[in-house]
Design an enzyme around this catalytic site. Sequence first.
Site, short mmCIF file in Angstrom:
data_model
loop_
_atom_site.label_atom_id
_atom_site.label_comp_id
_atom_site.label_asym_id
_atom_site.label_seq_id
_atom_site.Cartn_x
_atom_site.Cartn_y
_atom_site.Cartn_z
N LYS A 14 0.83 -1.21 0.00
CA LYS A 14 0.00 0.00 0.00
C LYS A 14 0.87 1.26 0.00
CE LYS A 14 -2.14 -1.00 3.90
NZ LYS A 14 -1.58 -2.30 4.31
N ARG A 89 -9.77 1.02 8.16
CA ARG A 89 -9.40 -0.33 8.55
C ARG A 89 -10.52 -1.03 9.31
NH1 ARG A 89 -3.47 0.62 8.33
NH2 ARG A 89 -2.43 -1.37 8.52
N ARG A 128 11.57 -6.38 5.92
CA ARG A 128 11.57 -4.95 6.24
C ARG A 128 11.99 -4.72 7.69
NH1 ARG A 128 6.24 -1.41 5.47
NH2 ARG A 128 5.58 -2.59 7.27
N ARG A 134 11.79 -1.61 12.33
CA ARG A 134 10.44 -1.20 12.72
C ARG A 134 9.89 -2.19 13.75
NH1 ARG A 134 5.66 0.32 8.40
NH2 ARG A 134 4.17 -0.79 9.70
N ARG A 145 -1.12 -8.95 13.35
CA ARG A 145 -1.65 -7.93 12.44
C ARG A 145 -2.48 -8.56 11.34
NH1 ARG A 145 3.86 -5.20 11.01
NH2 ARG A 145 2.68 -4.00 9.45
P1 B4P Z 1 3.67 -1.96 2.38
O1 B4P Z 1 2.49 -2.84 2.23
O2 B4P Z 1 3.78 -0.82 1.45
O3 B4P Z 1 3.60 -1.63 3.90
P2 B4P Z 1 2.70 -0.61 4.65
O4 B4P Z 1 1.99 0.35 3.77
O5 B4P Z 1 3.64 -0.03 5.60
O6 B4P Z 1 1.54 -1.45 5.34
P3 B4P Z 1 1.32 -1.83 6.85
O7 B4P Z 1 -0.06 -2.37 6.88
O8 B4P Z 1 2.41 -2.71 7.27
O9 B4P Z 1 1.50 -0.55 7.77
P4 B4P Z 1 0.66 0.70 8.23
O10 B4P Z 1 1.69 1.75 8.30
O11 B4P Z 1 -0.53 1.00 7.36
O12 B4P Z 1 5.06 -2.69 2.19
C1 B4P Z 1 5.55 -3.74 2.97
C2 B4P Z 1 6.91 -4.21 2.48
O13 B4P Z 1 6.78 -4.93 1.26
C3 B4P Z 1 7.93 -3.10 2.20
O14 B4P Z 1 9.16 -3.48 2.73
C4 B4P Z 1 7.99 -3.03 0.68
O15 B4P Z 1 9.26 -2.63 0.21
C5 B4P Z 1 7.71 -4.45 0.28
N1 B4P Z 1 7.06 -4.55 -1.01
C6 B4P Z 1 6.09 -3.73 -1.50
N2 B4P Z 1 5.71 -4.14 -2.74
C7 B4P Z 1 6.45 -5.25 -3.02
C8 B4P Z 1 6.51 -6.14 -4.14
N3 B4P Z 1 5.75 -5.97 -5.22
N4 B4P Z 1 7.35 -7.19 -4.07
C9 B4P Z 1 8.14 -7.39 -2.98
N5 B4P Z 1 8.14 -6.57 -1.90
C10 B4P Z 1 7.30 -5.52 -1.92
O16 B4P Z 1 0.09 0.33 9.69
C11 B4P Z 1 0.93 0.04 10.79
C12 B4P Z 1 0.11 -0.02 12.10
O17 B4P Z 1 -0.45 1.30 12.39
C13 B4P Z 1 -1.13 -0.93 12.11
O18 B4P Z 1 -0.79 -2.28 12.43
C14 B4P Z 1 -2.01 -0.24 13.21
O19 B4P Z 1 -1.60 -0.59 14.50
C15 B4P Z 1 -1.74 1.23 13.01
N6 B4P Z 1 -2.74 1.87 12.12
C16 B4P Z 1 -2.49 2.39 10.89
N7 B4P Z 1 -3.63 2.84 10.32
C17 B4P Z 1 -4.62 2.60 11.22
C18 B4P Z 1 -6.04 2.80 11.21
N8 B4P Z 1 -6.65 3.34 10.14
N9 B4P Z 1 -6.77 2.41 12.29
C19 B4P Z 1 -6.17 1.88 13.35
N10 B4P Z 1 -4.86 1.63 13.43
C20 B4P Z 1 -4.06 1.99 12.37
#
Ligand code: B4P
Length: 190
Positions: A14, A89, A128, A134, A145
């Site tokens: 994402k 979410r 990651r 992280r 998660r």
């Molecule tokens: P991403 O999937 O881009 O990770 P993300 O956006 O950080 O998603 P995530 O769900 O983990 O975190 P968020 O910050 O929203 O990438 C993951 C990895 O994959 C990276 O290393 C990337 O390089 C790699 N990658 C990407 N594409 C690839 C491909 N095609 N091939 C191989 N590798 C690839 O949330 C974190 C926490 O914040 C949640 O658990 C929650 O506690 C809180 N939170 C956030 N939003 C919230 C909400 N709306 N409500 C309540 N809590 C919330």
Amino acid sequence: MLNIIIFGPPGAGKGTQSERIIERYRLTHLSTGDILRNEIKNETKLGILAKSYMDKGALVPDAVVIDMLKNKIEENRFSKGFVFDGFPRTLAQAKSLDEMLNKAEIPISIVVSLDVKDDELINRLVKRGAESGRSDDNEEVIVQRLNVYKQQTMPLIDYYKNQGKLGSVHGVGSIDEIFKKICNVIDKDF
Ligand code: B4P
């Protein structure tokens, strides 16, 4: 106005794809994860509260996140549109977002859902975690998660399908290939 939700489980890509979408379509990126991590870094009251949930793999309470997002939308009210990354979410978050945007007559245009299987998600996030340190990217928290995603976030797929707004993209392959598929989904409708 183009308002896109980028949707998917943790690690689906994402954040990675949002960076490209905002550049191509000149939109404002609102990542609740990034906003919360910034609050943690600055050791604010909100950050201290958020960390206690995020480190366990739990969601930060709806009221806190909804309020935070409302402020960000207001701050960026002259934007051409938004990419909502990691929000909504829960059903309560989705309903609040609809309410907010419909009232302002700038509804969600499309929801792009990235489909990736669990084992690939775990591999990506463990990698990651090793590279970035992280604190929520360790295997035990990642599994939690994913459970939270299935219980609280997955029901939103039907919510947006029923609104006729869901576009699914297979999220495995090169980042460029996936981005091309996402653009096809967006350009088909707009
Ligand atoms: P991403 O999937 O881009 O990770 P993300 O956006 O950080 O998603 P995530 O769900 O983990 O975190 P968020 O910050 O929203 O990438 C993951 C990895 O994959 C990276 O290393 C990337 O390089 C790699 N990658 C990407 N594409 C690839 C491909 N095609 N091939 C191989 N590798 C690839 O949330 C974190 C926490 O914040 C949640 O658990 C929650 O506690 C809180 N939170 C956030 N939003 C919230 C909400 N709306 N409500 C309540 N809590 C919330």
